[in-house]
Design an enzyme around this catalytic site. Sequence first.
Site, PDB file in Angstrom:
ATOM      1  CB  SER B  77      67.070 124.392  24.402  1.00 47.56           C
ATOM      2  OG  SER B  77      67.739 123.143  24.238  1.00 47.56           O
ATOM      3  CD  GLU B 196      59.690 121.144  15.020  1.00 50.45           C
ATOM      4  OE1 GLU B 196      59.619 121.550  16.192  1.00 50.45           O
ATOM      5  OE2 GLU B 196      60.736 121.230  14.339  1.00 50.45           O
ATOM      6  CG  HIS B 212      68.491 107.925 -10.222  1.00 48.23           C
ATOM      7  ND1 HIS B 212      69.184 107.270 -11.199  1.00 48.23           N
ATOM      8  CD2 HIS B 212      68.838 109.236 -10.341  1.00 48.23           C
ATOM      9  CE1 HIS B 212      69.946 108.128 -11.857  1.00 48.23           C
ATOM     10  NE2 HIS B 212      69.755 109.325 -11.359  1.00 48.23           N
ATOM     11  CE  LYS B 302      63.684 117.807  24.759  1.00 47.57           C
ATOM     12  NZ  LYS B 302      63.671 119.285  24.733  1.00 47.57           N
TER      13      LYS B 302
END
Lengths: 312, 312
Positions: B77, B196, B212, B302
Amino acid sequence: MDYVEEIKQLGEQILFKSKLEIPDDIENIVIAGMGGSGIAGRIFKEIYNKKPVITVDNYDIPEFVNNRTLFIAISYSGNTEETITALRKARIKGAIIKAITSGGKLGKEVDDSIIIPKGLQPRSAIGYLTVPLLRGAGFKGGDFEEAAKYVKKIDEKTNEYEEIAEDIWKGRKTPVIFGTPPFSELAYRWKTQFNENSKIISYWSYFPELNHNDTMALENDYRKEQFYFFVLNSKFADKKIQDRIRITSDLCKVNFKMIEGEGDSIISQLFTLIHKGDYISYYVARKRDIDPRDVSIIEKLKKELEKSDINK
Amino acid sequence: MDYVEEIKQLGEQILFKSKLEIPDDIENIVIAGMGGSGIAGRIFKEIYNKKPVITVDNYDIPEFVNNRTLFIAISYSGNTEETITALRKARIKGAIIKAITSGGKLGKEVDDSIIIPKGLQPRSAIGYLTVPLLRGAGFKGGDFEEAAKYVKKIDEKTNEYEEIAEDIWKGRKTPVIFGTPPFSELAYRWKTQFNENSKIISYWSYFPELNHNDTMALENDYRKEQFYFFVLNSKFADKKIQDRIRITSDLCKVNFKMIEGEGDSIISQLFTLIHKGDYISYYVARKRDIDPRDVSIIEKLKKELEKSDINK
């Protein structure tokens, strides 16, 4: 010795005096290590910012390694196949070589080794493995003393962690741990402790990166109630991160179990955040009646790998 | 346009001709980017080894950044808060600045930007975001042509991926993706696509590191049957890694769904491995009757963050 006695050694380990000197005239640092030993490099990389630090958890080393590279091999046993292979490649390239190990091949092959006590699980030696790097990064004695004090305080009263473990065990929950900078990699440490101690699958990510992907899943996942979400928080996570934690929880309708670091210094916040995860993962194992110390499957895997090498 | 049309653009995107030039006399590369844009830096970092590459997915930049640092800001964006903040800090430090973006603040603030087409979800622009870096790393036209050919072949016959998605959806499975070097980070790409596109929680790790820690969980987890395990394999994963995959599956009694890269070049293996995950995550969304394109929760987040900034 019950495994909890190993966990309780952390407070003493933090007072370990050895320092890994970082020469001024190097251009970059490459740290090789796997699993419980590799986490030391991951932690260091996020906190130390004066030179580029690249961590290696494979047999290979980057092409750029040369005589201006400080190459640090970390392996508790000193015999980790990937780390030894990477070390030998770095030596051929002329890198300055140092190591942190309890002995093994690494102790023999590297003159400039910091030798740490034997007899622990690598993941229980996190103090010994990490402190020399942190001292090399310039952190001072007072910070380590503060950390040791708060870590020992955690040892004195662990019922809170046992209760969280009970919730995880009762619900057969899968722990999801979200880190916050500058301790994002501690979420990975927690994840590996749930894997190795509790023998359960676990998942990690960190703010703010997770707001670009996990957030969509947190809102809509079809099995959300089956995960147990932790956020590792510290007084070094700034206001924007605190806002993100709160807003993500609100918007996605997810409860985060907040785990707070303790003390004023980075070192104290770091080790207290580690230690709480040690206890929770330990208690999950106890609830399940599984030996938290047992990692015999890794030994079986190594034997099978050796057989396969010989046959080809 | 159905979201699948965005996915199908990858074949064309791979033929994108722009190249991000990497100056010879720099000492290190720092790449800032979040989520769907950040993955480009992660992929580059694992494949390009001539200089140290550090990825940044936060507001901060490392202390070592100076006029010998190539700083690459990547934001589809061009308005990603974290990336813009990091960019401005790098400029003050005198770094050489480049960018890859479709416009926004980044396009305005960085003269040396590679501008890519607008109108896609950032995660569907992975070709545009990644190819300039890979060309900068020295990969040649023939490799990209091979990759485009194999990627388009995948588009022609996707029922295999739909069937996998059906299995995941029917069982309400949580995907776990294991990468293999030099494509470990593609497991992270798959994880974010499940987040998403499908809006489900997903988890990733990679060989040999997972041997591990995850190995203990694979053997003993109390919900093992509820996860769907993928291994992303390629002809560039060496024999030791192939042995580890086989032995881990045998010892832990876990079925891995093997996903193989296609073609002879690194570039072709890379993009075909990416593309198969795009389809599977897309089809999971379709089965769930969820819009794979919708990420409106990020916009809500946002807005809430901005409100919180103003109030304080």
